[in-house]
Every structure is written in structure tokens, then in C-alpha cells.
Motif scaffolding. Structure first.
Motif, short mmCIF file in Angstrom:
data_model
loop_
_atom_site.label_atom_id
_atom_site.label_comp_id
_atom_site.label_asym_id
_atom_site.label_seq_id
_atom_site.Cartn_x
_atom_site.Cartn_y
_atom_site.Cartn_z
N CYS A 86 -40.68 10.34 41.08
CA CYS A 86 -39.56 10.66 41.97
C CYS A 86 -38.57 11.61 41.30
CB CYS A 86 -38.84 9.37 42.40
SG CYS A 86 -39.80 8.34 43.54
N ASP A 87 -38.23 11.34 40.04
CA ASP A 87 -37.16 12.08 39.37
C ASP A 87 -37.64 13.35 38.67
OD1 ASP A 87 -35.56 10.06 40.25
OD2 ASP A 87 -35.29 9.12 38.30
N GLU A 88 -38.75 13.25 37.96
CA GLU A 88 -39.22 14.36 37.15
C GLU A 88 -40.14 15.31 37.93
OE1 GLU A 88 -38.01 14.80 34.21
OE2 GLU A 88 -37.04 12.86 33.93
N ASP A 89 -40.94 14.76 38.83
CA ASP A 89 -41.91 15.58 39.56
C ASP A 89 -41.41 16.02 40.94
OD1 ASP A 89 -43.54 15.13 37.39
OD2 ASP A 89 -44.74 13.58 38.36
N GLY A 90 -40.18 15.62 41.30
CA GLY A 90 -39.59 16.09 42.54
C GLY A 90 -39.96 15.33 43.79
N LEU A 91 -40.76 14.26 43.65
CA LEU A 91 -41.15 13.51 44.84
C LEU A 91 -39.94 12.90 45.53
CD1 LEU A 91 -43.56 12.37 46.53
CD2 LEU A 91 -43.50 10.36 45.02
N GLY A 92 -38.95 12.49 44.75
CA GLY A 92 -37.79 11.80 45.31
C GLY A 92 -36.71 12.70 45.83
N THR A 93 -37.01 13.99 46.01
CA THR A 93 -36.00 14.91 46.55
C THR A 93 -36.15 15.13 48.05
OG1 THR A 93 -37.37 16.85 46.09
CG2 THR A 93 -35.85 16.13 44.36
N ASP A 94 -37.22 14.61 48.62
CA ASP A 94 -37.54 14.88 50.03
C ASP A 94 -38.06 13.60 50.69
OD1 ASP A 94 -38.50 15.70 52.47
OD2 ASP A 94 -39.74 17.33 51.70
N PRO A 95 -37.31 13.01 51.62
CA PRO A 95 -37.79 11.79 52.29
C PRO A 95 -39.14 11.99 52.95
CG PRO A 95 -35.48 12.20 52.82
CD PRO A 95 -35.96 13.41 52.09
N PHE A 158 -37.36 0.72 49.69
CA PHE A 158 -36.37 1.21 50.66
C PHE A 158 -35.27 1.98 49.94
CE2 PHE A 158 -32.20 0.47 52.67
CZ PHE A 158 -32.40 1.17 53.86
N ALA A 159 -34.84 1.49 48.77
CA ALA A 159 -33.78 2.16 48.02
C ALA A 159 -34.24 3.53 47.53
CB ALA A 159 -33.33 1.30 46.84
N LEU A 160 -35.53 3.68 47.21
CA LEU A 160 -36.04 5.00 46.83
C LEU A 160 -35.93 5.99 47.98
CD1 LEU A 160 -39.29 4.25 44.76
CD2 LEU A 160 -36.96 4.61 43.93
N LEU A 161 -36.17 5.52 49.20
CA LEU A 161 -36.03 6.38 50.37
C LEU A 161 -34.56 6.77 50.58
CD1 LEU A 161 -37.81 7.63 52.59
CD2 LEU A 161 -37.33 5.62 53.99
N TRP A 162 -33.67 5.80 50.35
CA TRP A 162 -32.22 6.07 50.42
C TRP A 162 -31.83 7.14 49.42
CZ3 TRP A 162 -28.75 4.69 46.38
CH2 TRP A 162 -27.38 4.82 46.69
N GLU A 163 -32.33 7.04 48.21
CA GLU A 163 -32.03 8.04 47.19
C GLU A 163 -32.55 9.42 47.60
OE1 GLU A 163 -31.75 5.69 42.93
OE2 GLU A 163 -33.65 6.61 43.48
#
Length: 314
Positions: A86-95, A158-163
Motif C-alpha cells: 500500500c505505502d511503498e508500491d502505491g497500491l494504497g493511493t487509489d481506492p 476497511f481502514a486501508l480503504l479509508w486511507e
């Protein structure tokens, strides 16, 4: 900014300890991650080695037998792997990108652990390793822990999606909102569940719903997360809004140094509150409750000691 945390945060007044099997745990977790495909990419493999999940597991469960603490070490390895995606590979920048991953992981949790991972077909390494964790928890025969574990992982996802939504919108959450969601985004609660399982002697649910014990549990989770935030601020500053000092700075208008000082003060006040709640809970407490409180102390101290030495935040 990393050097700020050790000098501003009160070291938890609990004896540092570590499980004697930590080297065994490290080798086994590395093998588990390799076998299930979590480290197929060399960069991801290097990140997991630097994270040293086994060292954290050994510090927070110093008295657990090797089989059960291995389960905790593998969980922390899995959490670090997903966090890095999520953080390093960019997965967590886009829901829109992270949602299909979360959906598959939730489908795995809905099992929960009833189907061996070898029978799940063509799923991602993250889903297969999560299925393996659930299956191993199920085999230990504590259904209450399995349900608590899977429910808290649902909250984490769910919190990962919120982030991801916050990052996409360039949104910095309010301090109160952040504190509430950080407990789940930090995945501390599923980690607590497996730590309790590893240490055995779980208290009855009637004790767990006691308001004072429940509050102590929440304060412990907050302290683990805030300690992480303080030590990781130097790495995350300017890159991610999900840090206690960052949300304080945004809400108050303070500069980085003042915001870090306020975050450290919040940690120190939380630690003092934990000590007061601990004294209240342990008055005439049964041994099972005393063991639970001890695991929370170990998590607070273990996280602090692991963070001081970890290369994950450099």
C-alpha cells in the motif's frame, strides 16, 4: 526527525524482554513468506528482511511457546507485506486499485479458515497466506479467538480503504477521526488476538467487556500506534497524511517540531493513563486478566524497543 522520538517519549516503565526463539522465528517466517510467494519480488523481499517481524513478535510475546509465537510472527510478516504494497508500491493511493485486493482478502476471511489454502485455487499470495493464518488459528481450537481475529482484520481492511480515499483526495483527517481509525489501520487488534492466543490462559468474555479493561485495551492499542507514528515521522513526513504528528500539525497550524512535541506529549499522557488503568484492573483480578494486562505491557514496551532499533523507518 527519527532522533526526536527517543528523547521526547517516555520509555515505557516495563522490563524489556524477548522470546528465546527469536532466531528460529526469523528463519521460519522468512521461509513461510518465500514459500507462499510474498517475496517473489527482490525489493519486497529486502523490505521484509529489514522490517524484522520476528524481532517484534519475540519482544511482545516473550513467554509463548515457539509454535504459537510463530503464528504471530507470520501474521506480522503478512501485515508488513500488505502495508508495503500500500505505502511503498502505491497500491494504497487509489481506492479503485486497492478495493479488489481487499475484496479478495475479505472473501478469504469469510471462510474463516475452514478451507486449507491448498484448496483455494488461484488466489494472490496475500490471500493464500491470509488463508493459511486463519486455518492455523482454527486448528488450535479456540473459536472465540478466531472470530475476534477475523473481525478485527475486517476492520483493518476497511481502514486501508479509508486511507486510500484520503490519499486520493489529498485529505488530512481531523485528529479525533485519525485516532479512531488509526487503531484499526495499525492492525494492532488482530495482533493482540494472536498474542493472547500465544500466551494462553485467555480471560472469559465477561471480563473482556468490563469497561475499565476494554479502555485499557484501547489505550494500549493507541500507544502502539502512536509510538510507531513518532518513530516513522521522519520517513513519512511530506509523503503520507496518516501520522499523528501530521494530523496535529494540520489541525493546529503548528510546525513539525511543535507537532511532534504535542504527539509525544499525547503518548506520554496515554502511558500515564495506562498505568492508572492497570492498577485499577489488577485489583483483585483473576490470573487470566493479569496475563492479558501483561501482554499489553509487553506490546507497549516491545514496540518501543523494536522501533528504536528498526531499520524500517530509516
Amino acid at each position: 526527525m527519527r532522533a526526536f522520538a527517543p528523547t521526547s517519549v517516555v520509555a515505557p516503565p516495563f522490563r524489556p524482554r524477548a522470546n528465546p526463539y527469536r532466531s528460529t522465528l526469523a528463519r521460519a517466517s522468512a521461509s513461510w513468506a518465500d514459500r507462499h510467494g510474498l517475496t517473489a519480488d527482490p525489493q519486497r523481499a529486502a523490505r521484509l528482511r529489514r522490517a524484522n517481524a520476528a524481532e517484534l513478535a519475540a519482544r511482545v510475546a516473550p513467554d509463548a511457546d515457539v509454535v504459537r509465537v510463530q503464528l504471530l510472527s507470520d501474521l506480522i510478516t503478512w501485515l508488513f507485506a500488505l502495508d508495503d504494497r500500500c505505502d511503498e508500491d502505491g497500491l494504497g493511493t487509489d481506492p479503485g486499485r486497492v478495493a479488489p485486493v481487499i475484496s479478495q482478502l475479505m472473501r478469504t476471511l469469510d471462510g474463516p479458515g475452514a478451507t486449507p489454502p491448498t484448496d483455494l485455487g488461484d488466489r494472490s499470495p496475500l490471500a493464500l497466506t491470509l488463508a493459511d493464518l486463519c486455518h492455523r488459528v482454527r486448528r488450535l481450537g479456540r473459536p472465540g479467538v478466531l472470530l475476534r481475529f477475523t473481525a478485527s482484520l475486517h476492520q483493518y481492511l476497511f481502514a486501508l480503504l479509508w486511507e486510500a480515499g484520503n490519499r486520493q483526495q489529498g485529505r488530512v483527517p481531523a485528529v479525533a477521526e485519525y485516532i479512531q481509525m488509526r487503531r484499526h489501520a495499525g492492525a494492532v487488534l488482530p495482533s493482540f488476538a494472536l498474542t493472547d492466543l500465544a500466551e494462553s490462559g485467555l480471560p472469559h468474555s465477561r471480563h473482556r467487556v468490563d469497561p475499565t479493561l476494554a479502555r485499557l485495551n484501547t489505550v494500549a492499542a493507541d500507544l502502539v500506534c502512536w509510538c510507531n507514528d513518532l518513530f516513522s515521522y521522519g520517513k513519512e513526513h511530506g509523503q503520507d497524511p496518516h501520522n499523528l504528528a501530521t494530523v496535529i500539525a494540520h489541525e493546529t497550524g503548528h510546525g513539525p517540531a511543535a507537532a511532534l512535541a504535542t504527539a509525544a506529549e499525547r503518548f506520554n499522557d496515554g502511558l500515564a493513563l495506562f498505568l492508572r488503568l492497570q492498577a485499577e484492573v489488577l485489583t483483585d483480578a483473576p490470573p487470566s486478566v493479569a496475563r492479558l494486562v501483561a501482554t499489553r505491557r509487553n506490546w507497549i514496551r516491545g514496540t518501543y524497543d523494536w522501533s528504536v532499533n528498526s531499520s524500517r523507518y530509516q
